[in-house]
Design a protein around this motif. Structure first.
Motif, PDB file in Angstrom:
ATOM      1  N   MET A  47      46.994  44.437  59.123  1.00 11.88           N
ATOM      2  CA  MET A  47      47.849  43.428  59.711  1.00 11.88           C
ATOM      3  C   MET A  47      49.116  43.341  58.879  1.00 11.88           C
ATOM      4  O   MET A  47      49.056  43.091  57.689  1.00 11.88           O
ATOM      5  N   LYS A  48      50.218  43.496  59.566  1.00 12.69           N
ATOM      6  CA  LYS A  48      51.481  43.623  58.838  1.00 12.69           C
ATOM      7  C   LYS A  48      52.242  42.327  58.671  1.00 12.69           C
ATOM      8  O   LYS A  48      53.067  42.210  57.788  1.00 12.69           O
ATOM      9  N   THR A  49      51.983  41.325  59.511  1.00 13.18           N
ATOM     10  CA  THR A  49      52.806  40.113  59.444  1.00 13.18           C
ATOM     11  C   THR A  49      51.980  38.892  59.051  1.00 13.18           C
ATOM     12  O   THR A  49      50.765  38.842  59.269  1.00 13.18           O
ATOM     13  N   LEU A  50      52.685  37.926  58.486  1.00 15.06           N
ATOM     14  CA  LEU A  50      52.060  36.652  58.151  1.00 15.06           C
ATOM     15  C   LEU A  50      51.483  36.007  59.411  1.00 15.06           C
ATOM     16  O   LEU A  50      50.401  35.440  59.393  1.00 15.06           O
ATOM     17  N   SER A  51      52.199  36.136  60.518  1.00 17.95           N
ATOM     18  CA  SER A  51      51.756  35.575  61.789  1.00 17.95           C
ATOM     19  C   SER A  51      50.387  36.124  62.191  1.00 17.95           C
ATOM     20  O   SER A  51      49.474  35.373  62.545  1.00 17.95           O
ATOM     21  N   GLU A  52      50.236  37.445  62.126  1.00 19.33           N
ATOM     22  CA  GLU A  52      48.962  38.076  62.494  1.00 19.33           C
ATOM     23  C   GLU A  52      47.841  37.652  61.547  1.00 19.33           C
ATOM     24  O   GLU A  52      46.721  37.349  61.983  1.00 19.33           O
ATOM     25  N   ARG A  53      48.140  37.640  60.253  1.00 20.98           N
ATOM     26  CA  ARG A  53      47.105  37.276  59.277  1.00 20.98           C
ATOM     27  C   ARG A  53      46.685  35.814  59.434  1.00 20.98           C
ATOM     28  O   ARG A  53      45.498  35.492  59.351  1.00 20.98           O
ATOM     29  N   LEU A  54      47.643  34.926  59.677  1.00 19.28           N
ATOM     30  CA  LEU A  54      47.293  33.514  59.856  1.00 19.28           C
ATOM     31  C   LEU A  54      46.451  33.315  61.107  1.00 19.28           C
ATOM     32  O   LEU A  54      45.456  32.587  61.087  1.00 19.28           O
ATOM     33  N   ALA A  55      46.814  33.966  62.201  1.00 20.24           N
ATOM     34  CA  ALA A  55      46.037  33.839  63.445  1.00 20.24           C
ATOM     35  C   ALA A  55      44.609  34.333  63.239  1.00 20.24           C
ATOM     36  O   ALA A  55      43.642  33.688  63.669  1.00 20.24           O
ATOM     37  N   LYS A  56      44.449  35.472  62.563  1.00 25.29           N
ATOM     38  CA  LYS A  56      43.108  36.005  62.304  1.00 25.29           C
ATOM     39  C   LYS A  56      42.328  35.069  61.389  1.00 25.29           C
ATOM     40  O   LYS A  56      41.147  34.792  61.630  1.00 25.29           O
ATOM     41  N   ALA A  57      42.972  34.586  60.340  1.00 24.23           N
ATOM     42  CA  ALA A  57      42.293  33.697  59.400  1.00 24.23           C
ATOM     43  C   ALA A  57      41.825  32.418  60.090  1.00 24.23           C
ATOM     44  O   ALA A  57      40.709  31.955  59.854  1.00 24.23           O
ATOM     45  N   MET A  58      42.662  31.857  60.949  1.00 26.77           N
ATOM     46  CA  MET A  58      42.277  30.643  61.671  1.00 26.77           C
ATOM     47  C   MET A  58      41.054  30.918  62.548  1.00 26.77           C
ATOM     48  O   MET A  58      40.109  30.121  62.570  1.00 26.77           O
TER      49      MET A  58
END
Length: 198
Positions: free
Chosen positions: A1-12
């Motif tokens: 995952m390259k973006t903060l957006s993608e990582r935050l969505a996955k983490a949530m």
């Protein structure tokens, strides 16, 4: 995952935060911060470490994409839910410390740790009492007092003329009039007794 957006969505999704509002409350940030990150409008955020702590994940992974979401350890990281933190006060004021409470409490609530027995059975030495300093006490409320530099817990009684009296559980001890409303820190909202006997 390259973006903060993608990582935050996955983490949530992986940590069970099904709403931005719930995560915002747990992390102590505005919901709009999370919304901007998820939408890709914020590529970085000074609040990322708070979000990671609230979800119990690696801040390095969330911010930089480095390592794993769990931070390379087998057991999950401890979640820090700031909506359950209560500032600890003593006789001198804010100690700069906080405790994690069992449930979410308003930010203005205060925690006091009773250093000695108070005369109220529900508040022996070692008890942690959570007080709402913004509410006026009613009859039979337990209240934290600060009288002559000493913290204690009393039962509050409202008199017919609007004045107040304080009592303890021992009925042999007479009620005492409240000298000044500034002696009353506030009514007790919740109590935690760590141990009843040692």
């Amino acid at each position: 995952m390259k973006t903060l957006s993608e990582r935050l969505a996955k983490a949530m999704a992986d940590t069970g935060f099904d709403s931005q509002t719930r995560l915002a409350r747990a992390a102590g940030v505005e919901q709009s911060v999370i919304s901007k990150i998820i939408a890709g409008a914020s590529k970085t955020s000074k609040h990322s470490s708070k979000l990671a702590a609230a979800m119990g994940i690696s801040a390095d992974w969330l911010i930089n994409g480095a390592g794993t979401m769990q931070g390379g350890i087998d057991s999950p990281l401890q979640r820090i839910d700031v909506s359950k933190l209560v500032k600890v006060f003593d006789e001198k004021g804010d100690t700069g410390e906080a405790i994690t409470w069992i449930s979410e409490v308003p930010e203005h609530y205060r925690a006091y740790i009773m250093k000695r027995n108070t005369g109220i059975a529900q508040a022996p030495a070692g008890t942690v009492v959570v007080v709402n300093p913004n509410r006026s006490p009613s009859t039979n409320d337990l209240v934290v007092t600060l009288i002559s530099g000493n913290l204690s817990v009393f039962r509050y009684h409202l008199s017919g003329d609007g004045g107040g009296f304080l009592s303890v559980d021992d009925t042999r001890i007479p009620v005492t009039p409240v000298r000044s409303e500034s002696d009353i820190v506030g009514p007790v909202e919740q109590i935690f007794i760590p141990a009843l006997s040692k």
